[in-house]
Design a protein around this motif. Sequence first.
Motif, mmCIF file in Angstrom:
data_model
loop_
_atom_site.group_PDB
_atom_site.id
_atom_site.type_symbol
_atom_site.label_atom_id
_atom_site.label_comp_id
_atom_site.label_asym_id
_atom_site.label_seq_id
_atom_site.Cartn_x
_atom_site.Cartn_y
_atom_site.Cartn_z
ATOM 1 N N GLY A 1 0.789 -1.234 0.000
ATOM 2 C CA GLY A 1 0.000 0.000 0.000
ATOM 3 C C GLY A 1 0.814 1.273 0.000
ATOM 4 N N GLN A 2 2.127 1.143 -0.131
ATOM 5 C CA GLN A 2 2.945 2.359 -0.139
ATOM 6 C C GLN A 2 3.799 2.431 -1.394
ATOM 7 N N PHE A 3 4.256 3.661 -1.691
ATOM 8 C CA PHE A 3 5.157 3.813 -2.820
ATOM 9 C C PHE A 3 6.468 3.111 -2.512
ATOM 10 N N SER A 4 6.937 2.321 -3.466
ATOM 11 C CA SER A 4 8.141 1.549 -3.190
ATOM 12 C C SER A 4 8.758 1.084 -4.496
ATOM 13 N N LEU A 5 10.062 0.910 -4.469
ATOM 14 C CA LEU A 5 10.729 0.338 -5.638
ATOM 15 C C LEU A 5 10.916 -1.167 -5.471
ATOM 16 N N HIS A 6 10.217 -1.702 -4.466
ATOM 17 C CA HIS A 6 10.360 -3.117 -4.134
ATOM 18 C C HIS A 6 10.335 -4.034 -5.355
ATOM 19 N N TRP A 7 9.329 -3.830 -6.211
ATOM 20 C CA TRP A 7 9.154 -4.764 -7.332
ATOM 21 C C TRP A 7 10.271 -4.622 -8.354
ATOM 22 N N PHE A 8 10.866 -3.446 -8.401
ATOM 23 C CA PHE A 8 11.993 -3.284 -9.322
ATOM 24 C C PHE A 8 13.244 -3.939 -8.767
ATOM 25 N N THR A 9 13.470 -3.751 -7.467
ATOM 26 C CA THR A 9 14.664 -4.388 -6.878
ATOM 27 C C THR A 9 14.499 -5.903 -6.892
ATOM 28 N N SER A 10 13.232 -6.358 -6.841
ATOM 29 C CA SER A 10 13.029 -7.808 -6.859
ATOM 30 C C SER A 10 13.438 -8.401 -8.206
ATOM 31 N N LEU A 11 13.573 -7.517 -9.226
ATOM 32 C CA LEU A 11 13.991 -8.016 -10.553
ATOM 33 C C LEU A 11 15.508 -8.145 -10.652
ATOM 34 N N ALA A 12 16.207 -7.703 -9.604
ATOM 35 C CA ALA A 12 17.671 -7.721 -9.657
ATOM 36 C C ALA A 12 18.230 -9.102 -9.307
ATOM 37 N N SER A 13 17.569 -10.144 -9.747
ATOM 38 C CA SER A 13 18.106 -11.488 -9.492
ATOM 39 C C SER A 13 18.752 -12.023 -10.764
ATOM 40 N N ASP A 14 19.498 -13.104 -10.621
ATOM 41 C CA ASP A 14 20.161 -13.706 -11.779
ATOM 42 C C ASP A 14 19.162 -14.127 -12.847
ATOM 43 N N TYR A 15 17.943 -14.413 -12.439
ATOM 44 C CA TYR A 15 16.944 -14.839 -13.405
ATOM 45 C C TYR A 15 16.665 -13.717 -14.404
ATOM 46 N N TYR A 16 16.723 -12.476 -13.922
ATOM 47 C CA TYR A 16 16.407 -11.344 -14.797
ATOM 48 C C TYR A 16 17.645 -10.680 -15.398
ATOM 49 N N ILE A 17 18.684 -10.497 -14.546
ATOM 50 C CA ILE A 17 19.914 -9.909 -15.077
ATOM 51 C C ILE A 17 21.087 -10.716 -14.568
ATOM 52 N N SER A 18 21.882 -11.220 -15.469
ATOM 53 C CA SER A 18 23.041 -11.994 -15.055
ATOM 54 C C SER A 18 24.201 -11.643 -15.972
ATOM 55 N N PHE A 19 25.302 -11.232 -15.361
ATOM 56 C CA PHE A 19 26.451 -10.885 -16.198
ATOM 57 C C PHE A 19 27.378 -12.071 -16.409
ATOM 58 N N HIS A 20 27.011 -13.202 -15.815
ATOM 59 C CA HIS A 20 27.823 -14.401 -16.020
ATOM 60 C C HIS A 20 26.968 -15.404 -16.755
ATOM 61 N N PRO A 21 27.035 -15.366 -18.071
ATOM 62 C CA PRO A 21 26.117 -16.198 -18.856
ATOM 63 C C PRO A 21 26.235 -17.675 -18.503
ATOM 64 N N GLU A 22 25.079 -18.289 -18.429
ATOM 65 C CA GLU A 22 25.004 -19.709 -18.130
ATOM 66 C C GLU A 22 25.070 -20.493 -19.442
ATOM 67 N N GLY A 23 25.573 -21.677 -19.362
ATOM 68 C CA GLY A 23 25.520 -22.593 -20.490
ATOM 69 C C GLY A 23 26.478 -22.229 -21.609
ATOM 70 N N GLU A 24 26.482 -23.109 -22.663
ATOM 71 C CA GLU A 24 27.386 -22.883 -23.786
ATOM 72 C C GLU A 24 26.614 -22.287 -24.944
ATOM 73 N N PHE A 25 27.273 -21.421 -25.704
ATOM 74 C CA PHE A 25 26.630 -20.811 -26.859
ATOM 75 C C PHE A 25 26.215 -21.902 -27.845
ATOM 76 N N TYR A 26 27.140 -22.846 -28.086
ATOM 77 C CA TYR A 26 26.776 -24.011 -28.916
ATOM 78 C C TYR A 26 27.482 -25.227 -28.370
ATOM 79 N N LYS A 27 26.946 -26.393 -28.664
ATOM 80 C CA LYS A 27 27.615 -27.622 -28.224
ATOM 81 C C LYS A 27 27.364 -28.720 -29.248
ATOM 82 N N LEU A 28 28.270 -29.686 -29.247
ATOM 83 C CA LEU A 28 28.138 -30.814 -30.159
ATOM 84 C C LEU A 28 27.347 -31.891 -29.424
ATOM 85 N N ILE A 29 26.153 -32.207 -29.922
ATOM 86 C CA ILE A 29 25.365 -33.229 -29.229
ATOM 87 C C ILE A 29 25.148 -34.413 -30.160
#
Lengths: 613, 354
Positions: free
Chosen positions: A51-79
């Motif tokens: 019920g109050q003004f807050s940046l809560h929901w924006f800071t909640s986006l600061a997780s690895d799920y939304y912004i990650s500078f260490h990319p997960e996985g390989e760009f390509y792989k031989l399967i």
Amino acid sequence: MKVSKWSERLFGTPLFDPVVTTSFLFPLLYLVAFLIIPVLAMLAIAFQYNGQFSLHWFTSLASDYYISFHPEGEFYKLITMPTGEQVYYIQGWDFGVILNSLLVSISVMILTTILGTVFAFVMARYDFPGKDIVRILLFVPLLVTPFVNVFIVKKMFLPAGLINWVFHDILHIFPHPIWIDGLVGVIVAQTLTYYPIVYLNAYASFINIDPTLEEQAENLGSGGLHLFRTVTFPLALPGIAAGATLVGIFSLEDLAAPIVFQGNGLARKLMSFQIYSAFTSGFNVGSPQLAALALIMLTIAIMMFLGIRKYVSLRQYAMLSKGGRWKPRVAKPKPWQAFLIYFVVLPVLFLSIFPQIGVVLLAFSEQWGDTTWPSGFTLKHIQSIITQPDIERVIINSVMYSTVAIVVIILLSLTASYASSRFKKSKLGPVLDSLSTIPIAVPGIVIAMSYFFFFAKVFPDTPLDPTNLLGFNPAMVLILAYSIRRLPFAARSISAGIQQVHISLEEVALNLGASRWKALTGILIPLILLNLLGGAMLSFVYCMSETSVGITLGSINPEYYPITARMVELITGSVGGTHLTAALGVFLMVVQIIAIVLANVITKQRYSFIGLT
Amino acid sequence: MVDVKLENIVKTFGETVALKGIDLHIKAGELFTLLGPSGCGKSTTLRIIAGLDFPDSGTIYFGDQEVTYLPSSKRGAVLVFQNYALWPHMTVFDNVAYGLKLRKLPKDEIKKKVEWALELIKLEGFADRYPTQLSGGQQQRVAIARALVVEPKVLLLDEPLSNLDAKLRLEMRSEIRRIQRELGITVIYVTHDQEEAMAISDRIAVMNVGTVEQVGTPKEIYETPKTEFVASFMGKTNVIPAKVVERNGDRVSVEFEDIRLDGLYYTGESDDVVVVIRPERIRLKPIENAVSFTGTVDLIEYYGFFVEVVGLFGDTRIIARTISDREIAGLKPLQQVTFYVERDDVIVLPKQQL
């Protein structure tokens, strides 16, 4: 008769006039009521926590799920495939939802710019045998077939797809087959879908360069690449950049590619898809976190939009041509250039029109599994357009929505263009101008989401309330969304028409005793009638194939589905569904071809339904 | 047919003051010209009279009726636009009939009036053509017919000849004059061409940067300009900066370079003046009651039906124009030459403040 200072300030004419006032107020109030208020109301939710003004929901986006500078996985792989065959699987890195969206958008901008500019330059400056055919072929990628063209792109880049058939099986260039999926798949699909936008802008820019500017440079000793780098390209750049930015915004809000590639988890990690999937999975749109995500998406799109507006207005080079003959610079290509045209440019062109060809093939085939080409010819999918009641119903629904929408669109864009191009002294004019172009930068999914909130709040438990589910009738909501989303493009082509009618033609009517209404209906409208008809037809095509709102708000109540709502259901659902989706795609292509040909014949002007030329 | 009065008309566009308090009285039935360079405010004045723009302050009267803020459609001051503004989607007939249809006249009367108008402009038989099928001069005539057919109180013409070629311009000029005389209508005419203005007008108002510099008949404007601007705008003329060195009632002596001219008429206050001498008033042979000044020949320019001799007096160049070959026989550059001007043809005006 009194002069009114406020009428002069607001409407640019000191004599209060109901026609002028309506021309300003109708589009303004419409945009405020159905764009600004719903979007702001939704965004307000993003800034509230307990019920109050807050940046809560924006800071909640600061997780690895939304912004990650260490990319997960390989760009390509031989399967290794179940068949034992080894395949390069290319999907891209995961930088988190927000950065993924940005990177995809930037990649698509770069790729479409290269593709579009090269095609445009070749078409604008070289004369080669077969050019007329190429000109027609270049028209094909413009045909919009929601979802199903992306589906074909996905097929092309499967291990057994067309690309590997050519480059692995036949030419043996690839050591192993490739399989493009995930974010890279999205990038490839969007590039092939959107590069015509850059092409059209770049082509118009190259054509509009005063030939004497280049001749003078040659005369002073420039030539070849130097000439292109120092004169031709810089002059065309504003147009190219405008096209590229539009592509960037379209990529950001695109849903078709992520939906088709959603089998790969990476393709789901895009802002548009996140909002969309929350929307459809139990209508979890009440989440303020999603509102915050929508705000970020909206901000990025608007920043891109404002950035390009500023840049283009700074560099809008007026071509200072003082008469003389305008001899277009078209040359025969040198042998090495001809080689490049025939062996690089044209194959790439073929690649880019294959999705549309594939849609037709899919629509007329019995089966197209994991093979390069489909098998079995059948008309049953096409026939089901008229025989299958659910398909017939969505077509009728869409035609109804679109027909009403174009009436609204024409009224809106006519009044808005009339007001802002005829009453330039008005202080409201610039406001109206910005408001009526801003929908370009508002992602469709954001409009859908905000309408969901807005109509549930303002009209609870009525047929306008989306949470009413089966009691919900989306007709009005869809028509509103269509009209708002299409307005910038329709208004632009109508403005262009109005600007070609010299204002003295109306002034002389007023001067001879006509009222504003008479001058508008008797002089201006007849003179721009062809523009209006052309605009109406292209708007109709757009409404028929609109996706974002159609597959969200439109897909709540099956009885009222528009075409795209059924298409997304078919393509993500049962196996045979893809053929039926393709049949609807073919239907839409036919509608588009008819509309564009008619618009071109009626107006004797070159139009594309994206409204950019 | 009414007279038109403008009282202290002021108009600004943003920061720029387009009209700085215009006062004009145009008499009923005269052909009155607003003349001036581009940007002087003449077209703005015309649009304000037509009711297409409105002044910030000031009053406009048609006869006794105040019309300052009357909408254009109710004013009866019909403007013929510079670009003619013919509606391309209507035939000549429909273009001309437009104003009559708005006045809800019966069909046969409309037809009669349109025919009368087309006859007046000598375009009978063109009624069914579209404007694009007409030449520039014919379009011009249709635009005039469309305005005349509604029997305007005042006919306003905005640079009507500027889009025509030289020959047609002369033809249309006399045509406009003929129609105006025939109908006895009040016409306000805007042009930047001083020759055109003098040929066509009963009276001329010369305008400069938003003000009226002088109003008068063509003869008055040409022969007795009241300001330096008017003098220099009306054709090629010598404008020589000078100083008043002695005053004797309304007669003064002025000096420029080391030349002194005595007994010239001048009543202005400022001692900084310009001496205005029309080139064709200068003789190269002595005449009665003249002032004279001696210098060298700088240039002789042959124009066909006249010859111009540019004399150099100190650093001042003065042009003399003569149609008599005998007058300049044997004259060569660098020779000494004396210019003679009748004293009353030398006009002394206060120097224009910049």
